[in-house]
Design a protein around this motif. Structure first.
Motif, PDB file in Angstrom:
ATOM      1  N   LYS A  39      30.180  39.011  42.378  1.00  0.00           N
ATOM      2  CA  LYS A  39      30.605  37.550  42.721  1.00  0.00           C
ATOM      3  C   LYS A  39      31.102  36.726  41.784  1.00  0.00           C
ATOM      4  CE  LYS A  39      27.258  37.570  46.550  1.00  0.00           C
ATOM      5  NZ  LYS A  39      26.243  37.005  47.104  1.00  0.00           N
ATOM      6  N   GLU A  40      31.250  37.290  40.439  1.00  0.00           N
ATOM      7  CA  GLU A  40      31.631  36.514  39.125  1.00  0.00           C
ATOM      8  C   GLU A  40      33.110  36.986  38.710  1.00  0.00           C
ATOM      9  OE1 GLU A  40      27.317  35.376  37.255  1.00  0.00           O
ATOM     10  OE2 GLU A  40      28.249  37.411  36.652  1.00  0.00           O
ATOM     11  N   ARG A  41      33.759  36.156  37.853  1.00  0.00           N
ATOM     12  CA  ARG A  41      34.884  36.541  37.179  1.00  0.00           C
ATOM     13  C   ARG A  41      34.765  36.170  35.750  1.00  0.00           C
ATOM     14  NH1 ARG A  41      39.706  33.748  40.342  1.00  0.00           N
ATOM     15  NH2 ARG A  41      38.127  32.636  41.648  1.00  0.00           N
ATOM     16  N   VAL A  42      35.739  36.882  35.045  1.00  0.00           N
ATOM     17  CA  VAL A  42      35.777  36.412  33.560  1.00  0.00           C
ATOM     18  C   VAL A  42      36.721  35.363  33.379  1.00  0.00           C
ATOM     19  CG1 VAL A  42      36.216  37.290  31.144  1.00  0.00           C
ATOM     20  CG2 VAL A  42      35.018  39.027  32.888  1.00  0.00           C
ATOM     21  N   TYR A  43      36.222  34.280  32.555  1.00  0.00           N
ATOM     22  CA  TYR A  43      37.366  33.234  32.444  1.00  0.00           C
ATOM     23  C   TYR A  43      37.552  33.128  30.919  1.00  0.00           C
ATOM     24  CZ  TYR A  43      39.784  28.770  32.617  1.00  0.00           C
ATOM     25  OH  TYR A  43      40.676  27.930  32.475  1.00  0.00           O
ATOM     26  N   VAL A  44      36.475  33.255  29.754  1.00  0.00           N
ATOM     27  CA  VAL A  44      36.743  33.394  28.578  1.00  0.00           C
ATOM     28  C   VAL A  44      35.782  34.403  28.057  1.00  0.00           C
ATOM     29  CG1 VAL A  44      37.357  30.973  28.414  1.00  0.00           C
ATOM     30  CG2 VAL A  44      34.652  31.615  28.173  1.00  0.00           C
ATOM     31  N   TYR A  45      35.794  34.652  26.619  1.00  0.00           N
ATOM     32  CA  TYR A  45      34.659  35.439  26.191  1.00  0.00           C
ATOM     33  C   TYR A  45      33.751  34.674  25.365  1.00  0.00           C
ATOM     34  CZ  TYR A  45      37.557  39.528  27.669  1.00  0.00           C
ATOM     35  OH  TYR A  45      37.970  40.617  28.494  1.00  0.00           O
ATOM     36  N   CYS A  46      32.681  35.247  25.029  1.00  0.00           N
ATOM     37  CA  CYS A  46      31.569  34.523  24.232  1.00  0.00           C
ATOM     38  C   CYS A  46      31.779  34.867  22.893  1.00  0.00           C
ATOM     39  CB  CYS A  46      30.246  35.061  24.608  1.00  0.00           C
ATOM     40  SG  CYS A  46      29.929  34.757  26.293  1.00  0.00           S
ATOM     41  N   THR A  47      30.877  34.457  21.873  1.00  0.00           N
ATOM     42  CA  THR A  47      31.136  34.240  20.481  1.00  0.00           C
ATOM     43  C   THR A  47      30.795  35.739  20.126  1.00  0.00           C
ATOM     44  OG1 THR A  47      29.242  33.134  20.191  1.00  0.00           O
ATOM     45  CG2 THR A  47      31.169  31.956  19.855  1.00  0.00           C
ATOM     46  N   ASN A  48      29.828  36.184  20.780  1.00  0.00           N
ATOM     47  CA  ASN A  48      29.074  37.547  20.358  1.00  0.00           C
ATOM     48  C   ASN A  48      29.911  38.653  20.998  1.00  0.00           C
ATOM     49  OD1 ASN A  48      28.528  37.373  23.222  1.00  0.00           O
ATOM     50  ND2 ASN A  48      26.368  37.382  22.833  1.00  0.00           N
ATOM     51  N   GLY A  49      31.225  38.564  21.648  1.00  0.00           N
ATOM     52  CA  GLY A  49      32.070  39.528  22.101  1.00  0.00           C
ATOM     53  C   GLY A  49      31.906  39.933  23.409  1.00  0.00           C
ATOM     54  N   LYS A  50      31.019  39.513  24.273  1.00  0.00           N
ATOM     55  CA  LYS A  50      30.634  39.736  25.538  1.00  0.00           C
ATOM     56  C   LYS A  50      31.299  38.941  26.416  1.00  0.00           C
ATOM     57  CE  LYS A  50      25.942  41.080  24.878  1.00  0.00           C
ATOM     58  NZ  LYS A  50      24.238  40.699  25.252  1.00  0.00           N
ATOM     59  N   MET A  51      31.574  39.073  27.673  1.00  0.00           N
ATOM     60  CA  MET A  51      32.450  38.250  28.718  1.00  0.00           C
ATOM     61  C   MET A  51      31.458  37.098  29.373  1.00  0.00           C
ATOM     62  SD  MET A  51      34.163  41.337  30.890  1.00  0.00           S
ATOM     63  CE  MET A  51      32.550  42.262  31.134  1.00  0.00           C
TER      64      MET A  51
END
Length: 67
Positions: A39-51
């Motif tokens: 139910k979720e989508r990736v929009y940006v990436y976090c500073t720790n490299g995760k989605m």
């Protein structure tokens, strides 16, 4: 009987808590994860490299280019 009810109430409260927790992102609307749920989508990436997994209703709407 009171001890049984107290135990059940304590277990019910403990089951509501989420273990660990994850880092929040995208204006506190998303969570940094290795994989997003269906139910979720990736929009940006976090500073720790995760989605940064964000529900579609919290993502900005794409505007068509003006002609």
């Amino acid at each position: 009987m009171k001890l049984l009810l107290l135990t059940l109430a304590a277990l019910l409260l403990l089951s509501q808590l989420t273990p660990g927790g994850t880092q929040k992102c995208w204006n506190l609307r998303g969570r940094c994860r290795h994989r997003c749920s269906r139910k979720e989508r990736v929009y940006v990436y976090c500073t720790n490299g995760k989605m940064c997994c964000v529900k579609p209703r919290y993502q900005p709407k794409e505007k068509p280019w003006p002609i």
